[in-house]
Motif scaffolding. Structure first.
Motif, short mmCIF file in Angstrom:
data_model
loop_
_atom_site.label_atom_id
_atom_site.label_comp_id
_atom_site.label_asym_id
_atom_site.label_seq_id
_atom_site.Cartn_x
_atom_site.Cartn_y
_atom_site.Cartn_z
N ARG A 101 11.37 -20.87 -0.16
CA ARG A 101 12.08 -19.63 -0.53
C ARG A 101 11.10 -18.62 -1.14
N PHE B 208 8.85 -17.06 1.72
CA PHE B 208 9.51 -16.06 2.54
C PHE B 208 9.85 -14.80 1.74
N ARG C 299 6.19 -15.97 8.09
CA ARG C 299 7.51 -16.03 8.71
C ARG C 299 7.91 -17.43 9.15
N ARG C 300 6.95 -18.37 9.12
CA ARG C 300 7.23 -19.72 9.61
C ARG C 300 6.47 -20.74 8.77
N LEU D 6 12.18 -21.11 9.43
CA LEU D 6 12.04 -19.66 9.45
C LEU D 6 12.85 -19.07 8.31
N GLY D 7 12.50 -17.87 7.90
CA GLY D 7 13.27 -17.23 6.84
C GLY D 7 14.74 -17.12 7.19
N SER D 8 15.03 -16.88 8.46
CA SER D 8 16.43 -16.75 8.88
C SER D 8 17.20 -18.05 8.74
N ASP D 9 16.49 -19.19 8.76
CA ASP D 9 17.17 -20.48 8.58
C ASP D 9 17.76 -20.60 7.18
N SER E 266 19.09 -18.20 5.48
CA SER E 266 20.19 -17.27 5.26
C SER E 266 21.49 -17.73 5.91
N ARG E 267 21.54 -18.98 6.37
CA ARG E 267 22.75 -19.48 7.03
C ARG E 267 23.93 -19.57 6.07
N GLY F 287 21.55 -21.09 1.25
CA GLY F 287 20.74 -21.84 2.19
C GLY F 287 21.01 -23.32 2.04
#
Length: 200
Positions: A119, A122, A128-129, A175-178, A180-181, A185
């Motif tokens: 966290r 990111f 980004r990964r 990934l950062g988007s993972d 934000s689920r 998180g």
């Protein structure tokens, strides 16, 4: 941003992730004397090397811009270590590795530390990964990755050589988007199972 700050520190619900410091010398000497396997690569094998490692060696990865070694502290005790390494700023990628002292395993510290550092990464860098690799038969490390929200992406056959022969290696990615689920998180991993070292 193409470097990690000298004072990089991360606070999670139960842990403080912070740079190793000369004041850690007594604790690290005990760790080395008892052969507790959780310090990062490059840590000294003998107590006589502790002072130099804490003054310089523990910080060389950060100075190179390729990562950072951090102590995992709980209730004022160093219970493990965690690192970012193999950072490629131009590609936006890094790898994470960790180790927990045998006396402090089974409490979910590894997954909580991994998620906390992910966290922070990111939120505070251009990366980004984050990749995490674990031997396919290292079930504790596989659970740590999954509890921290990493996605299993594949298996590299016979990619690691251990004293008793080659091992398949499972590759995980985050990934950062993972993260934000959900609102927070993945879970913080508290109440987890045993953790083992996973550094390349």
């Amino acid at each position: 941003m193409t470097a990690f700050a000298p004072g990089l520190s991360v606070t999670t619900r139960r842990l403080l992730l912070r740079p190793f410091d000369p004041s850690d010398a007594r604790r690290i000497r005990v760790v080395i004397e008892t052969r507790a396997p959780f310090l990062p690569p490059g840590a000294p094998g003998r107590p006589s090397g502790v002072a130099a490692w804490l003054a310089r060696g523990a910080h060389e990865l950060r100075r190179s811009g390729q990562g950072a070694h951090l102590a995992i502290e709980a209730d004022g005790l160093i219970v493990g270590a965690i690192s970012l390494f193999g950072t490629r700023w131009e590609a936006g990628t890094t790898e994470i590795g960790y180790g927990v002292h045998p006396l402090h395993r089974g409490r979910g510290y590894a997954s909580e530390a991994v998620l906390g550092l992910a966290r922070w990464t990111f939120g505070n860098t251009s990366l980004r990964r984050i990749e995490l690799r674990a031997d396919a038969d290292n079930h504790a490390s596989l659970r740590v990755a999954e509890k921290a929200g990493f996605v299993r992406e594949g298996t590299l056959r016979a990619a690691a050589m251990r004293p008793d022969g080659p091992r398949d290696v499972v590759v995980f990615g985050l990934l950062g988007s993972d993260l934000s689920r959900g609102e927070n998180g993945p879970g913080d991993g508290s109440g987890g199972t045993g953790e083992t070292v996973r550094w390349r």
